[in-house]
Write a protein that holds these residues in place. Sequence first.
Motif, mmCIF file in Angstrom:
data_model
loop_
_atom_site.group_PDB
_atom_site.id
_atom_site.type_symbol
_atom_site.label_atom_id
_atom_site.label_comp_id
_atom_site.label_asym_id
_atom_site.label_seq_id
_atom_site.Cartn_x
_atom_site.Cartn_y
_atom_site.Cartn_z
ATOM 1 N N GLU A 116 30.605 41.241 40.064
ATOM 2 C CA GLU A 116 30.896 42.590 40.555
ATOM 3 C C GLU A 116 29.627 43.353 40.908
ATOM 4 O O GLU A 116 29.611 44.132 41.858
ATOM 5 N N ASP A 117 28.580 43.153 40.135
ATOM 6 C CA ASP A 117 27.350 43.921 40.321
ATOM 7 C C ASP A 117 26.411 43.334 41.365
ATOM 8 O O ASP A 117 25.375 43.915 41.650
ATOM 9 N N CYS A 118 26.769 42.189 41.945
ATOM 10 C CA CYS A 118 25.804 41.506 42.807
ATOM 11 C C CYS A 118 25.935 41.879 44.276
ATOM 12 O O CYS A 118 25.041 41.606 45.056
ATOM 13 N N SER A 119 27.039 42.508 44.666
ATOM 14 C CA SER A 119 27.241 42.735 46.085
ATOM 15 C C SER A 119 28.230 43.863 46.304
ATOM 16 O O SER A 119 29.102 44.119 45.471
ATOM 17 N N ALA A 120 28.107 44.506 47.456
ATOM 18 C CA ALA A 120 29.081 45.521 47.848
ATOM 19 C C ALA A 120 30.116 44.937 48.796
ATOM 20 O O ALA A 120 31.012 45.637 49.247
ATOM 21 N N ALA A 121 29.995 43.656 49.101
ATOM 22 C CA ALA A 121 30.923 43.012 50.028
ATOM 23 C C ALA A 121 32.338 43.032 49.450
ATOM 24 O O ALA A 121 32.536 42.629 48.298
ATOM 25 N N PRO A 122 33.313 43.489 50.228
ATOM 26 C CA PRO A 122 34.690 43.546 49.725
ATOM 27 C C PRO A 122 35.207 42.187 49.242
ATOM 28 O O PRO A 122 35.917 42.120 48.238
ATOM 29 N N SER A 123 34.843 41.108 49.910
ATOM 30 C CA SER A 123 35.343 39.798 49.502
ATOM 31 C C SER A 123 34.823 39.406 48.119
ATOM 32 O O SER A 123 35.532 38.783 47.329
ATOM 33 N N VAL A 124 33.591 39.789 47.806
ATOM 34 C CA VAL A 124 32.997 39.480 46.506
ATOM 35 C C VAL A 124 33.670 40.324 45.426
ATOM 36 O O VAL A 124 34.020 39.827 44.354
ATOM 37 N N LEU A 125 33.887 41.594 45.717
ATOM 38 C CA LEU A 125 34.552 42.470 44.753
ATOM 39 C C LEU A 125 35.993 42.025 44.513
ATOM 40 O O LEU A 125 36.480 42.087 43.383
ATOM 41 N N GLU A 126 36.660 41.564 45.560
ATOM 42 C CA GLU A 126 38.031 41.063 45.419
ATOM 43 C C GLU A 126 38.058 39.797 44.555
ATOM 44 O O GLU A 126 38.979 39.610 43.759
ATOM 45 N N LEU A 127 37.068 38.941 44.710
ATOM 46 C CA LEU A 127 36.979 37.727 43.889
ATOM 47 C C LEU A 127 36.869 38.112 42.417
ATOM 48 O O LEU A 127 37.603 37.586 41.568
ATOM 49 N N ALA A 128 35.980 39.030 42.101
ATOM 50 C CA ALA A 128 35.818 39.466 40.714
ATOM 51 C C ALA A 128 37.114 40.073 40.185
ATOM 52 O O ALA A 128 37.517 39.804 39.047
ATOM 53 N N GLN A 129 37.780 40.867 41.014
ATOM 54 C CA GLN A 129 39.036 41.489 40.594
ATOM 55 C C GLN A 129 40.110 40.436 40.329
ATOM 56 O O GLN A 129 40.828 40.515 39.336
ATOM 57 N N ARG A 130 40.220 39.436 41.196
ATOM 58 C CA ARG A 130 41.205 38.362 40.998
ATOM 59 C C ARG A 130 40.943 37.610 39.697
ATOM 60 O O ARG A 130 41.874 37.287 38.944
ATOM 61 N N LEU A 131 39.675 37.330 39.423
ATOM 62 C CA LEU A 131 39.337 36.598 38.205
ATOM 63 C C LEU A 131 39.585 37.452 36.957
ATOM 64 O O LEU A 131 40.026 36.944 35.927
ATOM 65 N N ARG A 132 39.339 38.762 37.045
ATOM 66 C CA ARG A 132 39.650 39.655 35.921
ATOM 67 C C ARG A 132 41.157 39.703 35.679
ATOM 68 O O ARG A 132 41.615 39.695 34.530
ATOM 69 N N GLU A 133 41.926 39.773 36.761
ATOM 70 C CA GLU A 133 43.384 39.789 36.621
ATOM 71 C C GLU A 133 43.881 38.494 35.987
ATOM 72 O O GLU A 133 44.812 38.510 35.178
ATOM 73 N N LEU A 134 43.268 37.371 36.332
ATOM 74 C CA LEU A 134 43.621 36.089 35.731
ATOM 75 C C LEU A 134 43.388 36.127 34.220
ATOM 76 O O LEU A 134 44.247 35.707 33.437
ATOM 77 N N GLU A 135 42.240 36.639 33.797
ATOM 78 C CA GLU A 135 41.937 36.729 32.368
ATOM 79 C C GLU A 135 42.908 37.675 31.664
ATOM 80 O O GLU A 135 43.372 37.397 30.561
ATOM 81 N N HIS A 136 43.221 38.792 32.312
ATOM 82 C CA HIS A 136 44.162 39.757 31.727
ATOM 83 C C HIS A 136 45.544 39.127 31.573
ATOM 84 O O HIS A 136 46.200 39.290 30.536
ATOM 85 N N THR A 137 45.977 38.401 32.585
ATOM 86 C CA THR A 137 47.277 37.723 32.526
ATOM 87 C C THR A 137 47.301 36.715 31.390
ATOM 88 O O THR A 137 48.293 36.599 30.666
ATOM 89 N N LYS A 138 46.197 36.013 31.202
ATOM 90 C CA LYS A 138 46.120 35.018 30.132
ATOM 91 C C LYS A 138 46.250 35.692 28.763
ATOM 92 O O LYS A 138 46.981 35.212 27.896
ATOM 93 N N VAL A 139 45.585 36.819 28.571
ATOM 94 C CA VAL A 139 45.679 37.546 27.308
ATOM 95 C C VAL A 139 47.115 38.020 27.078
ATOM 96 O O VAL A 139 47.637 37.926 25.960
ATOM 97 N N LEU A 140 47.770 38.514 28.134
ATOM 98 C CA LEU A 140 49.165 38.939 28.002
ATOM 99 C C LEU A 140 50.067 37.766 27.635
ATOM 100 O O LEU A 140 50.976 37.908 26.810
ATOM 101 N N GLN A 141 49.821 36.611 28.238
ATOM 102 C CA GLN A 141 50.620 35.437 27.917
ATOM 103 C C GLN A 141 50.420 35.001 26.469
ATOM 104 O O GLN A 141 51.372 34.612 25.801
ATOM 105 N N ILE A 142 49.195 35.074 25.987
ATOM 106 C CA ILE A 142 48.929 34.734 24.583
ATOM 107 C C ILE A 142 49.657 35.727 23.682
ATOM 108 O O ILE A 142 50.291 35.349 22.704
#
Length: 149
Positions: A116-142
């Motif tokens: 998230e901190d490495c670039s202002a490019a929307p595609s990079v920020l979207e990647l970080a957001q998708r990966l955070r959502e994946l981790e959040h979903t995993k915690v909810l599933q647990i």
Amino acid sequence: MNQPNTIFDILVMLADYHRQRAAQYEKLGVASEDPRAKILLERLVELETQSMKVIQSEMQHITPDHSTYLLSGPKLSVAALHASECCCAGEPNFQETLACALTSDGRVDELLDRIEDCSAAPSVLELAQRLRELEHTKVLQIAKFTRED
């Protein structure tokens, strides 16, 4: 790899992290005598394997040659670099297994912060957001999996 230089490097580290966690949970599942812990460990293996596959899918869209270089920033802590190590005992009970799963996933945040901190490019920020959502979903599933009604 000690410190990542590109986004691709971080994705490699995340994929390795999830692969190592799945292997560790599988090993602990064989050793555990607690039936609830065994079931939870089997589910954790599935979740970590799924996370690894999602990250590998993301890696297919970024070649190592064309990966965005990370801006200089704080170095990753030792905890983030060695997050695959599990603090569970050789024969973990249910509570130890649950604590290990929820604590270890928090270490992934440091890697995602670097993306998230490495670039202002929307595609990079979207990647970080998708990966955070994946981790959040995993915690909810647990949490849902371990809920006792």
